[in-house]
Write a protein that holds these residues in place. Structure first.
Motif, short mmCIF file in Angstrom:
data_model
loop_
_atom_site.label_atom_id
_atom_site.label_comp_id
_atom_site.label_asym_id
_atom_site.label_seq_id
_atom_site.Cartn_x
_atom_site.Cartn_y
_atom_site.Cartn_z
N TYR A 1 0.84 -1.20 0.00
CA TYR A 1 0.00 0.00 0.00
C TYR A 1 0.87 1.25 0.00
CZ TYR A 1 -4.07 2.90 1.19
OH TYR A 1 -5.07 3.83 1.18
N LYS A 2 0.63 2.14 -0.95
CA LYS A 2 1.46 3.32 -1.15
C LYS A 2 1.50 4.21 0.09
CE LYS A 2 3.99 5.71 -4.07
NZ LYS A 2 5.19 5.15 -4.72
N LEU A 3 0.39 4.29 0.84
CA LEU A 3 0.32 5.19 1.98
C LEU A 3 0.95 4.63 3.24
CD1 LEU A 3 -3.24 6.77 1.58
CD2 LEU A 3 -1.03 7.67 0.84
N ASN A 4 1.45 3.40 3.20
CA ASN A 4 2.17 2.88 4.35
C ASN A 4 3.41 3.73 4.60
OD1 ASN A 4 0.32 0.86 4.60
ND2 ASN A 4 1.64 -0.76 3.79
N ARG A 5 3.81 3.84 5.85
CA ARG A 5 5.00 4.61 6.22
C ARG A 5 6.15 3.65 6.49
NH1 ARG A 5 0.88 6.96 9.46
NH2 ARG A 5 0.30 9.06 8.80
N PHE A 6 7.32 3.95 5.92
CA PHE A 6 8.48 3.08 6.07
C PHE A 6 9.49 3.70 7.03
CE2 PHE A 6 12.82 1.94 4.90
CZ PHE A 6 12.76 0.56 5.04
N TYR A 7 10.12 2.85 7.85
CA TYR A 7 11.13 3.28 8.81
C TYR A 7 12.31 2.31 8.77
CZ TYR A 7 6.99 5.69 10.62
OH TYR A 7 5.85 6.43 10.74
N LEU A 8 13.48 2.82 9.10
CA LEU A 8 14.68 2.00 9.13
C LEU A 8 15.38 2.21 10.48
CD1 LEU A 8 16.47 0.08 7.41
CD2 LEU A 8 17.76 2.10 6.71
N LEU B 1 10.33 -0.39 19.05
CA LEU B 1 10.33 0.49 17.89
C LEU B 1 9.37 1.67 18.07
CD1 LEU B 1 10.34 -2.06 14.92
CD2 LEU B 1 12.25 -1.24 16.30
N ALA B 2 8.26 1.42 18.75
CA ALA B 2 7.25 2.47 18.89
C ALA B 2 7.78 3.69 19.63
CB ALA B 2 6.02 1.91 19.61
N ASP B 3 8.80 3.49 20.48
CA ASP B 3 9.35 4.62 21.23
C ASP B 3 9.99 5.66 20.31
OD1 ASP B 3 8.59 3.58 23.65
OD2 ASP B 3 10.47 2.57 24.02
N TYR B 4 10.28 5.27 19.07
CA TYR B 4 10.98 6.16 18.15
C TYR B 4 10.05 6.73 17.07
CZ TYR B 4 15.04 3.96 20.25
OH TYR B 4 15.97 3.49 21.16
N ARG C 1 3.02 3.75 23.35
CA ARG C 1 4.46 3.52 23.30
C ARG C 1 4.92 2.77 24.53
NH1 ARG C 1 6.50 9.54 21.39
NH2 ARG C 1 5.02 9.77 19.68
N SER C 2 6.08 2.13 24.41
CA SER C 2 6.65 1.40 25.54
C SER C 2 7.05 2.37 26.64
CB SER C 2 7.87 0.60 25.09
OG SER C 2 8.59 0.10 26.18
N THR C 3 6.88 1.95 27.87
CA THR C 3 7.29 2.78 29.01
C THR C 3 8.51 2.20 29.69
OG1 THR C 3 5.77 1.55 30.45
CG2 THR C 3 4.95 3.59 29.45
N GLY C 4 9.17 1.23 29.03
CA GLY C 4 10.32 0.57 29.62
C GLY C 4 11.61 1.29 29.29
N GLU C 5 12.69 0.52 29.16
CA GLU C 5 14.02 1.08 28.95
C GLU C 5 14.10 1.83 27.63
OE1 GLU C 5 18.59 -0.66 28.87
OE2 GLU C 5 16.89 -1.94 28.41
N VAL C 6 14.68 3.03 27.66
CA VAL C 6 14.84 3.82 26.45
C VAL C 6 16.32 4.03 26.12
CG1 VAL C 6 12.64 5.00 26.65
CG2 VAL C 6 14.64 5.96 27.78
N ASP C 7 17.20 3.89 27.11
CA ASP C 7 18.63 4.06 26.88
C ASP C 7 19.20 2.73 26.42
OD1 ASP C 7 21.17 4.96 26.74
OD2 ASP C 7 21.50 5.08 28.91
N VAL C 8 18.94 2.39 25.17
CA VAL C 8 19.33 1.09 24.63
C VAL C 8 20.16 1.29 23.37
CG1 VAL C 8 17.33 -0.12 25.58
CG2 VAL C 8 17.18 0.91 23.31
N PRO C 9 21.01 0.32 23.03
CA PRO C 9 21.86 0.44 21.83
C PRO C 9 21.08 0.18 20.55
CG PRO C 9 22.28 -1.65 22.90
CD PRO C 9 21.32 -0.91 23.79
N GLY D 1 18.49 2.68 17.44
CA GLY D 1 17.96 3.99 17.09
C GLY D 1 17.34 3.98 15.71
N ILE D 2 16.56 5.00 15.44
CA ILE D 2 15.96 5.14 14.12
C ILE D 2 16.94 5.90 13.23
CG2 ILE D 2 14.77 7.30 14.68
CD1 ILE D 2 12.43 6.23 12.94
N ILE D 3 17.06 5.48 11.99
CA ILE D 3 17.95 6.14 11.04
C ILE D 3 17.15 7.23 10.32
CG2 ILE D 3 19.34 5.83 8.96
CD1 ILE D 3 19.95 3.01 9.89
N PRO D 4 17.54 8.50 10.49
CA PRO D 4 16.74 9.61 9.98
C PRO D 4 16.90 9.81 8.47
CG PRO D 4 18.72 10.45 11.01
CD PRO D 4 18.75 8.96 11.20
#
Length: 276
Positions: free
Chosen positions: A77-84, A102-105, A114-122, A124-127
């Motif tokens: 579907y063209k309107l889907n959003r892609f993330y890396l 993933l939802a935290d980003y 979104r997750s409420t757990g650990e956020v300082d993890v190795p 990240g989202i590639i912008p």
């Protein structure tokens, strides 16, 4: 008669939902086949790439591991959003693909989901804006397919890991190809990046991880020393020139650090600042 009307009505309803649920090709146009790949994953042996996409509502995240030279996808579907995303392999193995936060980003995901757990993890989202699906063009346009080749880099970006378009190959109806190559224009080194000059090694410190890229091959032994002279992290790695490595530094507080590096008979010190 009533049965035939019901069949016709049902067919119309089915066709409507098929049009809503998928992209419709406009008459006198054609879809350009597109293959988007990440080419140099082997130069980053400590990380894995995760592709993900959501529908227009952004509620459900579909995810998959990105394989080198395999075409990226975001569904049909063209309107889907892609993330890396980039993820340290050790963290991926301990958490599992489906448990990565993933939802935290993603700003598209409501905060309450979104997750409420650990956020300082190795990880990240590639912008970067990547469109895995091909465009629709008029039939008068001879373009029928294109291949977009991206490469990973450790320059710029809030995550410290980015990608840039390195090559584009287009193919016309008559089979002729056009190849374009690009340099990573606009990507600059981060302020906290430092170079251990005598060993030709770049290093940068971010939340949850240290990345370093040696310009030589061999065993690297290093200590990350805090401003009080105490060793905060110690590691040893067998490295290959041109590759980028990650070392987990969870719970490391903000401040000024010194990276002391040894390889063979050579040694070097470099300052790393972390104020995130």
């Amino acid at each position: 008669m009533h049965l035939k009307k019901g069949v016709v009505a049902g067919s119309i309803v089915l066709a409507f939902f098929m049009m809503v649920g998928a992209d419709v090709i406009i008459p006198n146009t054609h879809v350009v086949e597109r293959c988007v790949t990440i080419a140099n994953g082997e130069e980053f042996p400590d990380i894995a790439l995760v592709g993900a996409y959501t529908g227009p509502s952004g509620q459900t995240i579909m995810r998959y591991l990105v394989k080198t030279d395999s075409c990226l996808t975001k569904g049909t579907y063209k309107l889907n959003r892609f993330y890396l995303f980039w993820v340290a392999k050790s963290y991926l193995e301990s958490q599992g693909l489906e448990n990565l936060p993933l939802a935290d980003y993603l700003s598209a995901i409501p905060a309450k989901k979104r997750s409420t757990g650990e956020v300082d993890v190795p990880m990240g989202i590639i912008p970067v804006q990547i469109e895995p699906l091909g465009a629709t063009v008029p039939d008068s346009d001879p373009l029928v397919s294109e291949r977009l080749l991206y490469k990973l880099t450790t320059n710029s970006g809030s995550s410290g890991i980015n990608v840039y378009l390195a090559e584009k190959v287009t193919v016309d109806k008559d089979g002729s190809e056009k190849r374009e190559t690009f340099d990573p224009v606009g990507i600059t080194s981060r302020p906290e990046s430092a170079r251990a000059a005598s060993l030709n090694m770049n290093a940068r410190l971010g939340r949850g991880y240290l990345t370093f890229s040696p310009g030589f091959s061999g065993t690297v032994s290093a200590d990350l020393i805090d401003c009080h002279g105490r060793p905060a992290v110690r590691f040893s790695r067998e490295c290959r020139s041109g590759c980028t490595y990650l070392v987990q530094t969870t719970n490391l507080s903000a401040g000024i650090y010194w990276l002391r590096v040894k390889s063979g008979n050579a040694a070097a010190n470099s300052r790393l600042d972390m104020f995130e």
